[in-house]
Motif scaffolding. Structure first.
Motif, short mmCIF file in Angstrom:
data_model
loop_
_atom_site.label_atom_id
_atom_site.label_comp_id
_atom_site.label_asym_id
_atom_site.label_seq_id
_atom_site.Cartn_x
_atom_site.Cartn_y
_atom_site.Cartn_z
N VAL A 374 21.38 -27.55 -40.82
CA VAL A 374 20.17 -26.95 -41.38
C VAL A 374 18.97 -27.86 -41.12
CG1 VAL A 374 19.02 -26.25 -43.51
CG2 VAL A 374 21.42 -25.66 -43.13
N GLU A 375 19.15 -29.16 -41.33
CA GLU A 375 18.08 -30.13 -41.11
C GLU A 375 17.66 -30.12 -39.64
OE1 GLU A 375 15.48 -33.02 -42.79
OE2 GLU A 375 16.95 -31.71 -43.74
N GLU A 376 18.62 -30.03 -38.74
CA GLU A 376 18.31 -30.03 -37.31
C GLU A 376 17.53 -28.77 -36.93
OE1 GLU A 376 22.11 -30.42 -35.52
OE2 GLU A 376 22.19 -32.61 -35.76
N ARG A 377 17.90 -27.62 -37.50
CA ARG A 377 17.16 -26.39 -37.21
C ARG A 377 15.74 -26.49 -37.75
NH1 ARG A 377 21.82 -23.68 -39.00
NH2 ARG A 377 20.71 -22.97 -40.88
N LEU A 378 15.59 -27.06 -38.95
CA LEU A 378 14.27 -27.22 -39.56
C LEU A 378 13.36 -28.05 -38.65
CD1 LEU A 378 13.66 -28.26 -43.27
CD2 LEU A 378 12.39 -29.32 -41.43
N LEU A 379 13.88 -29.19 -38.16
CA LEU A 379 13.08 -30.05 -37.29
C LEU A 379 12.81 -29.38 -35.94
CD1 LEU A 379 14.78 -33.51 -37.99
CD2 LEU A 379 12.66 -32.61 -38.96
N GLY A 380 13.74 -28.58 -35.49
CA GLY A 380 13.53 -27.85 -34.24
C GLY A 380 12.38 -26.86 -34.36
N HIS A 381 12.31 -26.17 -35.50
CA HIS A 381 11.21 -25.23 -35.72
C HIS A 381 9.87 -25.97 -35.76
CE1 HIS A 381 13.68 -21.75 -36.23
NE2 HIS A 381 14.29 -22.19 -37.31
N LEU A 382 9.83 -27.13 -36.42
CA LEU A 382 8.58 -27.89 -36.50
C LEU A 382 8.15 -28.40 -35.13
CD1 LEU A 382 9.17 -29.94 -39.78
CD2 LEU A 382 7.72 -27.92 -39.48
N GLU A 383 9.13 -28.86 -34.34
CA GLU A 383 8.82 -29.34 -32.99
C GLU A 383 8.26 -28.19 -32.14
OE1 GLU A 383 8.56 -32.29 -29.99
OE2 GLU A 383 9.12 -32.51 -32.11
N ALA A 384 8.84 -27.00 -32.29
CA ALA A 384 8.37 -25.84 -31.52
C ALA A 384 6.94 -25.46 -31.94
CB ALA A 384 9.32 -24.67 -31.73
N ARG A 385 6.64 -25.57 -33.22
CA ARG A 385 5.28 -25.28 -33.68
C ARG A 385 4.28 -26.23 -33.02
NH1 ARG A 385 4.29 -21.93 -37.93
NH2 ARG A 385 6.13 -21.18 -39.05
N TRP A 386 4.64 -27.49 -32.98
CA TRP A 386 3.74 -28.49 -32.38
C TRP A 386 3.47 -28.16 -30.92
CZ3 TRP A 386 0.31 -32.02 -33.22
CH2 TRP A 386 0.01 -32.97 -32.23
N GLN A 387 4.53 -27.86 -30.17
CA GLN A 387 4.34 -27.56 -28.75
C GLN A 387 3.51 -26.30 -28.56
OE1 GLN A 387 5.07 -29.72 -26.54
NE2 GLN A 387 6.19 -31.05 -27.96
N ARG A 388 3.70 -25.30 -29.43
CA ARG A 388 2.89 -24.08 -29.34
C ARG A 388 1.42 -24.39 -29.60
NH1 ARG A 388 7.00 -21.55 -32.45
NH2 ARG A 388 5.65 -21.54 -34.30
N SER A 389 1.17 -25.27 -30.58
CA SER A 389 -0.22 -25.59 -30.90
C SER A 389 -0.90 -26.34 -29.76
CB SER A 389 -0.28 -26.42 -32.19
OG SER A 389 0.22 -27.73 -32.00
N ILE A 390 -0.17 -27.22 -29.08
CA ILE A 390 -0.72 -27.95 -27.94
C ILE A 390 -1.08 -26.98 -26.81
CG2 ILE A 390 -0.19 -29.59 -26.10
CD1 ILE A 390 -0.75 -30.95 -28.71
N GLU A 391 -0.15 -26.08 -26.50
CA GLU A 391 -0.40 -25.11 -25.43
C GLU A 391 -1.58 -24.21 -25.78
OE1 GLU A 391 3.28 -23.09 -25.06
OE2 GLU A 391 4.38 -24.86 -24.32
N HIS A 392 -1.65 -23.77 -27.03
CA HIS A 392 -2.75 -22.91 -27.47
C HIS A 392 -4.07 -23.65 -27.41
CE1 HIS A 392 -5.41 -21.05 -30.51
NE2 HIS A 392 -4.88 -19.92 -30.08
N TYR A 393 -4.08 -24.90 -27.82
CA TYR A 393 -5.31 -25.68 -27.83
C TYR A 393 -5.84 -25.89 -26.41
CZ TYR A 393 -8.65 -29.24 -29.36
OH TYR A 393 -9.79 -29.94 -29.62
#
Length: 407
Positions: A374-393
């Motif tokens: 569960v912890e690994e999935r949680l961190l995976g979602h946060l990492e994906a958010r960060w990468q999406r924000s970089i691409e969007h920016y």
């Protein structure tokens, strides 16, 4: 017959009242012996009014007429009298204590300080609160009412009054007002706010914004975070029992975070570990987040100089900044993190552990645990958010590269 009982860390004197019910001498004593000495004096039966001196008033106590045999007859205590005693029983954190004192001295005592405790009616309280409503925010009025209710509830417990005149809001227009949704930010807004803070101050304070959004930590936990409490090789940080920065009346001090559950370990997504490692490698400051001069952060200064223009926009930049999320507070980043976890389907127990919340169900709070998967999935979602924000920016014309803050 009088006897003594322990209540918390203090002692009180109990006796049988004329109505056949057990009552307490108002106030309390620091030791059992002090309470017993007072109880022994209540047992004595004087042969004449001058044979026995009046029983001494217990430390921090208010003695009223008819409170117990041989008690001193005094005028009924006022709210100010009772508040002086009640304050000695309060056991809260420094910030909460300062908040209570402010409400008491600015609102409650100026209006009610000279009024005897037993003369206040529910109608008096309701009329007063109605006069406060147009002048103050709803949260302020609610805080005043709750503090006054606590003060009067303890007056009931100490036998000064029989019922609490400060009642919950159960009717009227106030109950019909819709609950206002607290502003929160998505990952793209967080990155833009961080870049603006970088423009106004430094990479370090921009990282403060990003860390708040991607960990859900409170301001005091972030401002008090010591570099020794980072475990970057294992992608985590520790919030200790003395790891929160408190600011009370302009004075800064380290102390316990908000609750017992707030002492916790927070796991970090890989990108955040990299950002913090790069920033700390370039300095020797003891705290992770500081001012430009390496001093501890003050919330008011950060809010006024950095947060407000970054979130609400500024006409003094070139080009001018439009608002991003008007009304968003720094604490709103914590709400944003909670919203992200819900959106990503993270189990409630994992949310509670990460944010430092105690679960409402005590059994669940004790027996629920967060699996590694569960912890690994949680961190995976946060990492994906960060990468999406970089691409969007970058797509929207922002500064090239994965957050130039690391350059």
């Amino acid at each position: 017959m009088a006897w003594v009982e322990q209540r918390g860390t203090r002692w009180r004197v109990r006796y049988w009242a004329a109505n056949g019910k057990a009552a307490s001498v108002p106030g309390s004593f620091p030791t059992r012996q002090a309470a017993q000495d007072h109880a022994d004096q209540l047992h004595s039966t004087p042969t004449s009014p001058t044979d026995v001196a009046p029983a001494p008033t217990p430390t921090g106590a208010i003695t009223t007429a008819g409170a117990a045999p041989c008690s001193v007859t005094q005028p009924p205590p006022t709210i100010a009298d009772w508040a002086q005693v009640w304050w000695q029983t309060v056991d809260v954190g420094d910030n909460t204590e300062a908040f209570y004192r402010s409400l008491l001295t600015r609102h409650i005592l100026p209006r009610w300080g000279t009024i005897p405790v037993h003369q206040i009616t529910p109608a008096d309280i309701k009329i007063w609160l109605n006069t406060l409503t147009p002048a103050y925010a709803p949260a302020t009025v609610t805080s005043i009412r709750k503090l006054f209710a606590m003060l009067m509830a303890d007056a009931v417990d100490n036998g000064l009054i029989t019922t609490n005149p400060v009642r919950p809001q159960r009717r009227g227009r106030g109950r019909l007002q819709p609950r206002r949704e607290r502003p929160w930010a998505d990952e793209h807004q967080v990155l833009t706010i961080a870049h603006r803070v970088f423009h106004l101050a430094s990479r370090n304070q921009a990282f403060l914004v990003i860390t708040a959004a991607y960990t859900g930590m409170r301001w005091g936990e972030l401002a008090g975070l010591h570099r020794d409490n980072l475990d970057l090789p294992n992608n985590r940080l520790h919030i200790t029992a003395s790891g929160a920065l408190h600011e009370v009346n302009g004075h800064l001090s380290l102390g316990h975070p908000k609750t017992l559950a707030s002492v916790r370990t927070v796991s970090l997504p890989p990108f955040l570990t990299q950002l913090l490692h790069a920033d700390l490698t370039a300095s020797t400051r003891p705290f992770v987040f500081t001012t430009l001069r390496g001093k501890p952060l003050r919330r008011s200064g950060f809010q006024r100089r950095l947060w407000a223009p970054a979130v609400n926009g500024s006409r003094h930049t070139s080009p001018p900044w439009p608002p991003i999320a008007p009304g968003l507070t720094f604490h709103g980043l914590r709400h944003s993190h909670k919203t992200w976890l819900i959106e990503d389907g993270v189990p409630e127990v994992a949310q509670a552990r990460r944010l430092g919340h105690a679960m409402q169900n005590k059994i669940d709070d004790v027996y629920s645990h967060v699996a590694t998967s569960v912890e690994e999935r949680l961190l995976g979602h946060l990492e994906a958010r960060w990468q999406r924000s970089i691409e969007h920016y970058n797509r929207e014309g922002g500064i090239p590269g994965p957050l130039r803050l690391t350059d």
